[in-house]
Design an enzyme around this catalytic site. Structure first.
Site, PDB file in Angstrom:
ATOM      1  N   ASP A  52       0.838  -1.201   0.000  1.00  0.00           N
ATOM      2  CA  ASP A  52       0.000   0.000   0.000  1.00  0.00           C
ATOM      3  C   ASP A  52       0.870   1.247   0.000  1.00  0.00           C
ATOM      4  O   ASP A  52       1.730   1.415   0.868  1.00  0.00           O
ATOM      5  CB  ASP A  52      -0.905   0.019   1.236  1.00  0.00           C
ATOM      6  N   TYR A  57       3.426  10.026  -0.610  1.00  0.00           N
ATOM      7  CA  TYR A  57       4.508   9.503   0.208  1.00  0.00           C
ATOM      8  C   TYR A  57       5.852   9.768  -0.462  1.00  0.00           C
ATOM      9  O   TYR A  57       6.237   9.091  -1.426  1.00  0.00           O
ATOM     10  CB  TYR A  57       4.338   7.995   0.448  1.00  0.00           C
ATOM     11  N   GLN A 192      -9.950   2.771   4.052  1.00  0.00           N
ATOM     12  CA  GLN A 192      -8.698   2.705   4.810  1.00  0.00           C
ATOM     13  C   GLN A 192      -8.744   3.769   5.907  1.00  0.00           C
ATOM     14  O   GLN A 192      -8.875   4.959   5.619  1.00  0.00           O
ATOM     15  CB  GLN A 192      -7.486   2.931   3.894  1.00  0.00           C
ATOM     16  N   TYR A 220      -4.795   1.388   9.142  1.00  0.00           N
ATOM     17  CA  TYR A 220      -3.452   1.969   9.134  1.00  0.00           C
ATOM     18  C   TYR A 220      -3.091   2.501  10.523  1.00  0.00           C
ATOM     19  O   TYR A 220      -3.949   2.700  11.370  1.00  0.00           O
ATOM     20  CB  TYR A 220      -3.295   3.041   8.055  1.00  0.00           C
ATOM     21  N   ARG A 225       2.457   4.553  14.710  1.00  0.00           N
ATOM     22  CA  ARG A 225       3.707   5.066  14.145  1.00  0.00           C
ATOM     23  C   ARG A 225       4.923   4.713  14.996  1.00  0.00           C
ATOM     24  O   ARG A 225       5.858   5.505  15.131  1.00  0.00           O
ATOM     25  CB  ARG A 225       3.592   6.567  13.893  1.00  0.00           C
ATOM     26  N   ARG A 244       6.657  12.535  14.218  1.00  0.00           N
ATOM     27  CA  ARG A 244       6.178  11.834  15.407  1.00  0.00           C
ATOM     28  C   ARG A 244       6.519  12.562  16.706  1.00  0.00           C
ATOM     29  O   ARG A 244       5.923  12.280  17.753  1.00  0.00           O
ATOM     30  CB  ARG A 244       6.723  10.403  15.419  1.00  0.00           C
ATOM     31  N   GLY A 294       4.451  -0.788   8.423  1.00  0.00           N
ATOM     32  CA  GLY A 294       5.581  -0.195   7.720  1.00  0.00           C
ATOM     33  C   GLY A 294       6.883  -0.908   8.044  1.00  0.00           C
ATOM     34  O   GLY A 294       7.022  -1.532   9.102  1.00  0.00           O
ATOM     35  N   ARG A 296      11.276  -0.293   7.201  1.00  0.00           N
ATOM     36  CA  ARG A 296      12.300   0.500   6.536  1.00  0.00           C
ATOM     37  C   ARG A 296      13.551  -0.312   6.219  1.00  0.00           C
ATOM     38  O   ARG A 296      14.513   0.204   5.669  1.00  0.00           O
ATOM     39  CB  ARG A 296      12.646   1.721   7.385  1.00  0.00           C
TER      40      ARG A 296
END
Length: 328
Positions: A52, A57, A192, A220, A225, A244, A294, A296
């Site tokens: 997604d 982004y 969403q 989501y 986060r 954040r 998520g 990274r």
């Protein structure tokens, strides 16, 4: 991994879905391209077939990296979910609804919610090019646009379905009233929305509606986060340009810290990380179809996928819910 049918569509999506907001870098303190692409490959290798993303982004960067990562993959075995309706490049000529000013390398960029028919068609062509594909599995309006009739937005997505450029139409951040209005024009596949242990407001009215209407819910920010990983209560330091820093202040951090500590004991007993426990709990909630996570780097991606390697009993779910109730 578990695969779930999305609403009334033929799409089968992985219960844990790769959320590509952070790899865009913008608002997340930058990114490392090599690590980001490795995280996509690791996700797919571990059963996460659904990705997604959104044009917003990284101002196109997230979609571009997904497109690059998928060059070595079988496109037919991956489901691409993207969005439209947040315009940052000035192409809306001031039209739409001003949303906020985004920061990019010290520069303030005005972002507008804009979901006109012409803009949707334009954005989809740009997304297809960045993603290096000729179709999108699920297209979603990113945020409601008060300046464009919902019917116009939905008619544009219906046209794109007819043209074969998208397989299904969804929305994001839509209220019950907005969903009901959209349903007059098109059968929605999904909504969403933000959902987590700390944010369960959709259970009151949105979930009953989507269950009744056979509309999938894509959750989501299940980890808020990263807050629910617990690592920010130790010695983790966020970069100054990480959004954040302000986002976490909406929560009672003392109560959240207590929650994290209580759940850690169960996570340890399940031989799981706290993040995996949180993700697994989220996948088991009524009306939730898939959960975005998520990553990274490859290590985080593999860990997310393994959240589906264990189950939670009724008594364990009760324990979790009792701990959550103390945060109110």
């Amino acid at each position: 991994m578990e695969y779930r049918k999305l609403g009334n569509t033929e799409l089968e999506l992985s219960a844990i879905t790769y959320g590509a907001f952070a790899i865009g870098g913008t608002m997340w303190g930058g990114n490392e391209k090599k690590d980001s692409i490795a995280s996509i490959h690791a996700s797919i290798d571990n059963g996460v077939t659904t990705l997604d993303t959104a044009p917003f982004y990284g101002f196109g960067l997230s979609e571009e990296m997904i497109g690059e990562a998928l060059k070595t993959q079988d496109r037919t075995k991956v489901q691409l979910l993207t969005k439209f309706g947040l315009v940052w490049d000035g192409s809306n000529n001031g039209k739409g609804e001003f949303f906020f000013d985004a920061e990019d390398n010290g520069k303030q960029i005005p972002v507008y919610k804009y979901a006109s028919k012409n803009n949707i068609i334009k954005e989809v062509e740009e997304s297809l090019k960045r993603l290096q594909t000729d179709y999108i599995d699920l297209l979603q309006i990113h945020w409601p646009d008060a300046t464009t009739p919902i019917s116009e937005t939905m008619e544009a997505m219906e046209l794109l379905i007819q043209q074969g450029k998208i397989r299904a139409a969804g929305v994001s951040n839509y209220s019950t009233a907005q969903i009901q209005e959209a349903q007059k024009t098109i059968q929605l596949a999904s909504n969403q929305v933000s959902y987590s242990m700390l944010n369960r407001s959709i259970e009151t009215d949105l979930i009953p509606l989507t269950v009744a209407e056979n509309i999938g819910i894509i959750a989501y920010s299940p980890m808020e986060r990263g807050l629910l990983t617990g690592k920010y209560f130790t010695d983790s330091k966020l970069k100054d340009n990480d959004h954040r820093n302000g986002y976490f202040n909406q929560f009672d951090l003392v109560k959240v810290k207590t929650l994290v500590e209580e759940l850690s004991s169960l996570a340890n007993a399940k031989n799981a990380t706290l993040a995996q426990l949180v993700l697994r709990w989220t996948t088991l909630q009524k009306g939730i179809t898939i959960v975005l996570a998520g990553a990274r780097n490859a290590e985080q991606a593999i860990s997310n996928a393994k959240a589906m390697d264990f189950d939670l009993s009724a008594s364990e779910l009760d324990f979790i819910n009792q701990a959550i109730s103390k945060t109110k």
